[in-house]
Every structure is written in structure tokens, then in C-alpha cells.
Enzyme design. Structure first.
Site, PDB file in Angstrom:
ATOM      1  N   HIS A   1      44.573  63.398  83.173  1.00 44.63           N
ATOM      2  CA  HIS A   1      44.072  64.121  84.147  1.00 44.63           C
ATOM      3  C   HIS A   1      43.808  62.971  85.461  1.00 44.63           C
ATOM      4  O   HIS A   1      43.813  62.020  84.968  1.00 44.63           O
ATOM      5  CB  HIS A   1      42.889  64.961  84.391  1.00 44.63           C
ATOM      6  CG  HIS A   1      41.724  64.326  83.664  1.00 44.63           C
ATOM      7  ND1 HIS A   1      41.623  64.124  82.333  1.00 44.63           N
ATOM      8  CD2 HIS A   1      40.758  63.738  84.245  1.00 44.63           C
ATOM      9  CE1 HIS A   1      40.332  63.409  81.963  1.00 44.63           C
ATOM     10  NE2 HIS A   1      39.952  63.185  83.174  1.00 44.63           N
TER      11      HIS A   1
ATOM     12  N   HIS B   1      40.286  61.848  77.958  1.00 43.71           N
ATOM     13  CA  HIS B   1      39.115  61.411  77.285  1.00 43.71           C
ATOM     14  C   HIS B   1      39.459  61.968  75.742  1.00 43.71           C
ATOM     15  O   HIS B   1      40.060  62.768  75.559  1.00 43.71           O
ATOM     16  CB  HIS B   1      38.006  62.374  77.687  1.00 43.71           C
ATOM     17  CG  HIS B   1      37.776  62.067  79.176  1.00 43.71           C
ATOM     18  ND1 HIS B   1      37.510  60.623  79.988  1.00 43.71           N
ATOM     19  CD2 HIS B   1      37.820  62.666  80.311  1.00 43.71           C
ATOM     20  CE1 HIS B   1      37.107  60.856  80.848  1.00 43.71           C
ATOM     21  NE2 HIS B   1      37.714  62.097  81.501  1.00 43.71           N
TER      22      HIS B   1
ATOM     23  N   ARG C   1      42.038  54.834  80.270  1.00 46.83           N
ATOM     24  CA  ARG C   1      42.725  54.761  81.418  1.00 46.83           C
ATOM     25  C   ARG C   1      44.452  54.619  80.965  1.00 46.83           C
ATOM     26  O   ARG C   1      44.763  53.649  80.167  1.00 46.83           O
ATOM     27  CB  ARG C   1      42.438  53.326  82.124  1.00 46.83           C
ATOM     28  CG  ARG C   1      42.562  53.636  83.502  1.00 46.83           C
ATOM     29  CD  ARG C   1      41.977  52.569  84.411  1.00 46.83           C
ATOM     30  NE  ARG C   1      40.393  52.594  84.653  1.00 46.83           N
ATOM     31  CZ  ARG C   1      39.727  51.671  84.377  1.00 46.83           C
ATOM     32  NH1 ARG C   1      39.918  50.547  83.716  1.00 46.83           N
ATOM     33  NH2 ARG C   1      38.187  51.982  84.486  1.00 46.83           N
TER      34      ARG C   1
ATOM     35  N   GLU D   1      35.156  68.209  80.208  1.00 42.82           N
ATOM     36  CA  GLU D   1      34.565  68.113  81.441  1.00 42.82           C
ATOM     37  C   GLU D   1      35.296  69.320  82.512  1.00 42.82           C
ATOM     38  O   GLU D   1      36.240  69.775  81.998  1.00 42.82           O
ATOM     39  CB  GLU D   1      34.806  66.972  82.203  1.00 42.82           C
ATOM     40  CG  GLU D   1      36.218  66.673  82.396  1.00 42.82           C
ATOM     41  CD  GLU D   1      36.454  65.080  82.919  1.00 42.82           C
ATOM     42  OE1 GLU D   1      35.396  64.305  82.713  1.00 42.82           O
ATOM     43  OE2 GLU D   1      37.623  65.021  83.444  1.00 42.82           O
TER      44      GLU D   1
HETATM   45 ZN    ZN Z   1      37.910  62.633  83.213  1.00 39.73          ZN
END
Ligand code: ZN
Length: 313
Positions: free
Chosen positions: A172, A97, A192, A115
């Protein structure tokens, strides 16, 4: 007197999802590939409705716009936090991200995404991917181009109760067999990197290699989490993280816990068991907001809870 604000979850069906959100939490899910429950969200891609009380039927996004007093007047044009339950029956794509600066510039003013994950359950031997082994961007690009995923990606074994903070720029992936709760900035921007060559409706899902290479931190750095514990006869409170965007605690309760008035507001999820907040009964699967001005409060019962609050930017 302010009242608790209960939220109706929004579910997302995805190729990697399962049915644990029904079997474990009793939610009425749309199908057997339900990967995400957006339990606290004011995001336009899944804005939670309020269940019961004064604000019945409004969405959280609407309350944020029209009743900012409930949030202590916190600033910002969107509700800042998104809390999800994630049921990964299969592997999620390898992803990364952006931070706020990159997202603002390249994603229509969107927020970046920091996150964190708390593992609720996993099959024995399950791993998670966090970070990589490339020493610089050139090496990273080369390893991605050549598909040397095993060599590139760092895997860690996981167990129930593990916690991971994922900073923007950290590559991740959640692997199949994991049930977790995620607290994150309210953002839906995911780049992605690799999707195991899988197809969805006959087509591969898009990859975002240029953006990924822009934002992946080299070399990888992973911070340790806080994990301060406060323990009494009645409860065990674990402070998991305190960052610019959110603070998150995990509470195991066997009796009573007194809570001080939140500085702004708090988001609470009941992960297991049942009990009460003051005089209001709550049970597994409930997510609610303690609005600004609610005052000191008491939690009672046999429950496992997640408590989050906005950060201090
Ligand atoms: Zn994520």
C-alpha cells in the site's frame, strides 16, 4: 468518578509531510514537513503525555504499565492502539507491514500492523495504492526486480469520507495530497518496497525487499469494510470496521448523542467543530481517552468525531 484523559500529540517530520496539521487543526507543528501527528500513542517512539487532570505529565505508556485499571485490566505489555493524523504533501513510499507472527520472530517481539484509513481531505484526482496484480510470489519478485510499478500496483481514486482497512501483507501507499486519520496496531514496523528513488539527507532511505517478499500476500485480497449507519435527527454514526485489533466509528453530531459505557475504554478524536463530553468542553484537535468505569456518557455540540476501541482478541 473517572475523568477524561486528554493526550498531547507527538509530531513527526518526514520528507513527504506538509503543514496541514497546523493549518487544518491548529497544532503547533515543528516545521513545514510534518507528516504525522501521533494523537493517541503509548509507543516508545512517540509516547503521548497526558494534559491536565489527575495524570498530568505522565505518558500513556506509563499509565498502561502502572494504572491498568484505567483500561479495564486489558492484557498485553504495551498499549495496543496507535492513532495518527497523516498529512501527505508528497507520496509515501510503497510499503507493507508484517503480521504479529512474523513481527514477533523478526522484529524483537514487536506487534504486527493491521491499520485502517479514513480520508479527511484530498486534492481532486488523488489516488491511493492498495494491493497488486501479481498472481504469485515469483511474478511479484520479477515485477519488483524489473521496476514494473505501474503494472504491478493497484490504484484507487479517493474522496473525503472513504475508508480502507489494510491487512498485514497488503502492499500500500498513501499518495501526495491526502489528509487522513489512521487507526492501527501500536507498531512501527514498515517494510519499504519502493521509494521512487528519492533521497533524504543525500541518501536513499533503506528498502526491505527480502522482508517485503516474505510478507506480501499473493494474490492480493482486499476485504470490504462494514459501513453500518445509524442515523437520528441529531447525529449520523457510521461503524467503519470491527476487527481483532480495533473497532472504529465516525460520528457527525448536530446536537446530542448518548453513548453506552465502553466495555473497556474508548479513544475519541475531535476532527472538526466543538462541543462537550458531559460537562467537559472539547474542540477540534482534541484527542482523549474515556477510561474504564467512566460510565454512560453524552456528547453534545456541532462536531465530527472518530471513536475507536480495542478489539476483541
Ligand atoms: Zn502502512
Amino acid at each position: 468518578m473517572a475523568e477524561l484523559i486528554f493526550l498531547e500529540p507527538v509530531f513527526k517530520e518526514v520528507i513527504w509531510g506538509g503543514d496541514a496539521l497546523h493549518t487544518r487543526f491548529g497544532y503547533d507543528i515543528p516545521g513545514d514537513h510534518t507528516g504525522e501527528c501521533w494523537a493517541v500513542s503509548g509507543h516508545k517512539n512517540g509516547d503521548c503525555r497526558i494534559r491536565g487532570g489527575l495524570w498530568d505529565g505522565c505518558t500513556l505508556g506509563q499509565l498502561w504499565k502502572e494504572h491498568r485499571e484505567l483500561f479495564g485490566g486489558e492484557e498485553g505489555d504495551q498499549f495496543p492502539i496507535l492513532i495518527k493524523l497523516i498529512d501527505a504533501r508528497q507520496d509515501l513510499s510503497i510499503q507493507v507491514h508484517p503480521d504479529d507472527v512474523y513481527a514477533r520472530e523478526h522484529e524483537n517481539g514487536s506487534l504486527g500492523k493491521t491499520e485502517c484509513w479514513y480520508i479527511l481531505d484530498c486534492e481532486p484526482g488523488t489516488e491511493i495504492i492498495i494491493g497488486h496484480n501479481a498472481s504469485c510470489k515469483e511474478e511479484l519478485k520479477q515485477m519488483i526486480d524489473e521496476g514494473r510499478w505501474k503494472e504491478l500496483l493497484r490504484t484507487h481514486p479517493i474522496h473525503r469520507g472513504d475508508f480502507f482497512q489494510i491487512e498485514p501483507g497488503t502492499i500500500h501507499a498513501i499518495k501526495g495530497g491526502t489528509l487522513l486519520i489512521e487507526t492501527q496496531q501500536s507498531s512501527d514496523v514498515t517494510y519499504r518496497v519502493y521509494d521512487y528513488g528519492r533521497l533524504q539527507d543525500g541518501k536513499p532511505r533503506p528498502l526491505h525487499l527480502k522482508q517485503s517478499l516474505d510478507v506480501i500476500t499473493c494474490p492480493s485480497s482486499v476485504k470490504d469494510s462494514l459501513r453500518e449507519v445509524e442515523e437520528t435527527e441529531d447525529y449520523r454514526l457510521e461503524k467503519l470496521v470491527e476487527c481483532a485489533y480495533y473497532g472504529v466509528e465516525h460520528l457527525t453530531l448536530h446536537g446530542t448523542a448518548s453513548r453506552r459505557t465502553p466495555a473497556l475504554y474508548e479513544m475519541v478524536g475531535v476532527l472538526d467543530g466543538e462541543g462537550a463530553v458531559g460537562k467537559t468542553a472539547v474542540k477540534k484537535g482534541d484527542f482523549f481517552l474515556i477510561p474504564w468505569g467512566y460510565g454512560d456518557y453524552e456528547l453534545r455540540g456541532e462536531m465530527e468525531l472518530m471513536i475507536a476501541r480495542p478489539g476483541k482478541i
